[in-house]
Design a protein around this motif. Structure first.
Motif, PDB file in Angstrom:
ATOM      1  N   ASN A 186       1.893   7.013  -7.393  1.00 43.51           N
ATOM      2  CA  ASN A 186       2.686   6.395  -8.461  1.00 43.51           C
ATOM      3  C   ASN A 186       3.921   7.241  -8.731  1.00 43.51           C
ATOM      4  N   SER A 228       8.336   2.060 -13.017  1.00 46.70           N
ATOM      5  CA  SER A 228       7.289   2.737 -12.264  1.00 46.70           C
ATOM      6  C   SER A 228       7.033   2.004 -10.952  1.00 46.70           C
ATOM      7  N   LEU A 229       6.670   2.780  -9.953  1.00 49.46           N
ATOM      8  CA  LEU A 229       6.330   2.228  -8.639  1.00 49.46           C
ATOM      9  C   LEU A 229       4.898   2.641  -8.339  1.00 49.46           C
ATOM     10  N   ASN A 230       4.074   1.648  -8.042  1.00 49.05           N
ATOM     11  CA  ASN A 230       2.657   1.876  -7.788  1.00 49.05           C
ATOM     12  C   ASN A 230       2.356   1.488  -6.342  1.00 49.05           C
ATOM     13  N   GLU A 256       3.893  -2.177  -6.030  1.00 43.80           N
ATOM     14  CA  GLU A 256       4.134  -2.891  -7.286  1.00 43.80           C
ATOM     15  C   GLU A 256       5.176  -2.130  -8.089  1.00 43.80           C
ATOM     16  N   SER A 297       1.119   3.264 -14.963  1.00 38.64           N
ATOM     17  CA  SER A 297       2.386   2.585 -14.675  1.00 38.64           C
ATOM     18  C   SER A 297       2.677   1.547 -15.747  1.00 38.64           C
ATOM     19  N   ALA A 319       5.809   1.634 -18.335  1.00 41.11           N
ATOM     20  CA  ALA A 319       6.815   0.566 -18.264  1.00 41.11           C
ATOM     21  C   ALA A 319       6.944  -0.174 -19.590  1.00 41.11           C
TER      22      ALA A 319
END
Lengths: 582, 172
Positions: free
Chosen positions: A247, A254-256, A318, B100, B104
């Motif tokens: 992550n 955010s990038l998962n 994601e 996340s 966010a």
């Protein structure tokens, strides 16, 4: 054991020193097509000093899914003293991310992989460890065993197991190792029926690191299995699995990323769901993560990809974030396939063609799956207006039926399900506790058999034969589905929801015909293509909630977390639910 | 069958009478693992003041709607010692995206993890979302299942009750 548990429970409940809480859940349903269930679950939690006691009673005749139980369903006694916890009874534990052990009680699909036994754990700020031993009686529904039906399991596996897991935290770094051994009596389809003695040894190592800008987790597992014959254990199978998650965080974005590579066994396309004759591979108490998005909308869930935990390589990315104070977005892409592509021999048996790369590919002979989903969420008017718009595009090669390859030709046939879905959700608080909530989902679904035929470098066929037939019996390319629900609520007391579930193609479930629902008749809709119901939910008190549903519900695939089960339709009937907390 | 019906009726009557009885339900001093890896006990979280515990999951749409308001209340009543603990019941299948999601959405309240739903069971969280407001003595002050848009008004009213602030600011 149950008598002693009851005695303990009775003594404890009359004691003034006891903290006693619990809940009940009653569900009754009866439909015109003969679907009936009646079940009550009572959970009690007692605490007296360092002891905690959980008892779950079930009274069902029959339950919605599974076999009837009248009496104690689950019980557990816990003792906690500082960092040490001792548990005796029904255990549900997760080690790491569940590659070695993730025992669950997933009642919507009647999946119970709990362990009845003993657990001793130690937990401090920088060290955790757990030792476990017990027995898991795991049942499942499979067409590969006798007496398959959609409501009760027809195949049973008893496991005796023990294991140990430890984790050590050093700064931001967490290291873990786990070992679990199980021994099972595995019935196989032989004549006469035989039961094999199987031993599985699962070992894993995990690592995670947490930083302000990113975090990372990886777990690798090796599964070795043995069969017992002539007084000794013979090696049977070596499998492995890898899960990793990365992550990144940047301001409000955010990038998962998730990656799976499960290779516990190689089964040909016709045999990969045969849990009876394929033994010593992925174990049902494992339940590891999946590399796919868990959709919130109804129509996408009906065509959910069924993860092949024995053999799957997958990736999910994601991105989510806030565009402004009131607008948020999410975009996701997931893809997976088998570790190998498959080719059919002249005698109609299968062989592995080639091992694919460590990343998913689009090779049809490896049965790929892909899913794209994006959504925008708006919160306006001081959060009184909520709007979510989405778009999903998925494609799943469900089965490979033929892949015959020669020097000059290839004949490839597979079944495919692909869909484009548009979900929308709008909520608006009118004022004085009144609110409206509307959900609308539209879906264009393709299902059928794709044929690819190449002869002497010339493509002579490359097309889909749809399985959908219209009312005149003509083949049509798409099935158009819509799901609309409209709720009116008066907070905090009640809400009423009207739901219509419509399809453009007449669907039959086995030999059962759809039964006329007066609601559908009243609205003048085609009863064979519509499932309409109305549900009323009322909060009798803050801790007591009753729901009444009348109408019809469409059956089909119900999936939770990559595991699916077929649910029968519910035609023209009532459902009553009562939950209380005390 | 007759026995079964009797059990169901008795359970329903028992529940109806007993569930509504005004009694002090004191929850066990449960240990919760937070998103940052720390283990905390309910008693530790209640040192500053009352606590709202919310059970949610990343796949639960009503939960997400409710959390927008919980963030608002967390900020609004932080000075009074009020805290929000949102416990995610995401299993390992989806727990990787909890952090996340929280980042966010700009949520600043505490987030706990309950992947095998053991805490949810011990706190009687039957449905998602469930909100439980605890006073400083770990007594359940208010319990609510589900979320209908508009419930946020009642949640805030209950927060103000446990904080002994009166109701004049509700909905402002």
């Amino acid at each position: 054991m149950r008598k002693y548990a009851f005695l303990l429970w009775a003594i404890a409940i009359v004691s003034a020193q006891v903290s006693f809480t619990g809940n009940t859940e009653t569900r009754i349903g009866e439909s015109s097509n003969g679907f009936y269930y009646n079940e009550t679950l009572i959970n009690t939690n007692l605490q007296y000093g360092a002891f905690t006691n959980w008892i779950q009673l079930e009274f069902s005749d029959p339950p919605e899914l599974g076999r009837r139980v009248n009496g104690v369903r689950k019980l557990r006694l816990e003792y906690e003293n500082g960092p040490v916890t001792l548990k005796l009874g029904d255990l549900y534990e997760i080690w790491g991310r569940g590659l070695v052990l993730n025992s669950v009680d997933d009642q919507p699909i009647d999946r119970d992989t709990g362990i009845r036994g003993l657990s001793l754990s130690y937990m401090s700020d920088s060290f955790t460890g757990q030792w476990i031993t017990g027995r898991a009686d795991i049942s499942q529904s499979t067409i590969y065993a006798l007496d398959y039906n959609t409501r009760t399991h027809n195949y049973h596996l008893p496991y005796n197991l023990y294991g140990l897991t430890i984790n050590k935290l050093i700064g931001n770094h967490d290291l873990g190792v786990s070992f679990l051994q199980s021994r099972e009596q595995h019935p196989v389809n032989t004549f006469p029926v035989d039961t094999l003695d199987i031993k599985n040894q699962l070992s894993s190592i995990s690592y995670s690191v947490t930083q302000p800008a990113f975090d990372f987790y990886a777990e690798y597992i090796i599964n070795r299995s043995f069969t017992f014959a002539e007084n000794e254990w013979d090696p049977h199978q070596n499998g492995r699995g890898l899960y990793s998650n990365l992550n990144f965080y940047f301001k409000l974005f955010s990038l998962n990323l998730e990656y799976i590579n499960y290779h516990f066994g190689d089964f040909d396309p016709f045999d990969r769901w045969n849990v009876v004759d394929n033994y010593g591979y992925y174990q049902p108490y494992q339940n590891p993560p999946i590399a796919m998005y868990i959709h919130e909308n109804v129509l996408m869930n009906r065509i959910s990809h069924q993860t092949d935990f024995n053999n799957e390589v997958g990736l999910k990315a994601e991105v989510m974030g806030s565009l402004t104070d009131n607008i948020e977005f999410l975009a996701m892409y997931a893809q997976s396939n088998r570790t190998h592509s498959w080719v059919m021999n002249e005698d109609y048996t299968w062989r592995q063609q080639e091992q694919l790369s460590y990343f998913p590919s689009f090779e049809p002979a490896a049965m790929p799956y892909k899913d794209f989903y994006a959504e925008l969420t708006f919160n306006q008017l001081r959060n009184n207006l909520y709007l979510k718009l989405g778009y999903a595009d998925s494609e799943d090669i469900v089965d490979l039926l033929q892949n015959t390859v020669t020097d000059t030709s290839q004949i490839l046939t597979y079944s495919i399900a692909s869909a484009k879905t548009f979900p929308l959700n709008l909520s608006f608080v009118v004022g004085d506790g009144w609110s409206i909530d509307a959900k609308m989902e539209l879906q264009w679904l393709k299902k059928g058999y794709w044929s690819y035929n190449q002869q002497n470098n010339q493509v002579v066929a490359d097309s889909l034969m749809s399985i959908f037939l219209d009312d005149e019996g003509n083949r049509v390319e798409d099935e158009k589905n819509s799901f609309i629900s409209l709720s009116i609520g008066k907070s905090p007391k009640w809400s009423v929801t009207f739901t219509t579930d419509k399809t453009s193609i007449k669907e039959t479930f086995g030999d059962k015909e759809s039964i006329v629902n007066p609601l559908e008749k009243l609205l003048g809709v085609d009863q064979e293509k519509n499932w309409i119901n109305v549900e009323f939910v009322y909060h009798l008190t803050t801790s007591m909630r009753i729901s009444l549903m009348y109408g019809s519900l469409k059956g089909g695939l119900l999936c939770t977390n990559g595991v699916c089960r077929i649910i029968e339709p519910f035609d023209d009937g009532f459902k009553v639910g009562l939950t209380t907390v005390f | 069958m007759q026995l079964f019906k009797r059990i169901v009726i008795i359970t329903a009557i028992f529940s109806a009478v007993y569930a509504d009885e005004k009694r002090d339900i004191i929850l066990p001093d449960l240990s919760v693992k937070l998103l940052d890896g720390k283990q905390v006990r309910l008693s530790g979280l209640l040192e500053e003041g009352p606590l709202l515990v919310d059970f949610w999951a990343t796949w639960c749409a009503p939960c997400k709607k409710e959390m927008i308001f919980l963030e608002e209340f967390h900020q609004k009543y932080y000075e009074e010692g009020f805290r929000v603990l949102a416990i995610s019941t995401d299993s390992p299948k989806s727990m990787s995206k909890v952090k996340s999601y929280i980042r966010a959405k700009k949520h600043t309240f505490m987030v706990g993890l309950d992947p095998n739903q053991e805490i949810a069971k011990k706190m009687n969280a039957l449905v998602m979302p469930t909100v439980i407001i605890l006073n400083k003595d770990r007594k359940v002050s208010w319990y609510h299942q589900g979320f209908i848009p508009g419930d946020e008004k009642e949640i805030e009213a209950q927060i103000r009750t446990v904080l002994e602030l009166g109701q004049e600011k509700v909905g402002e």
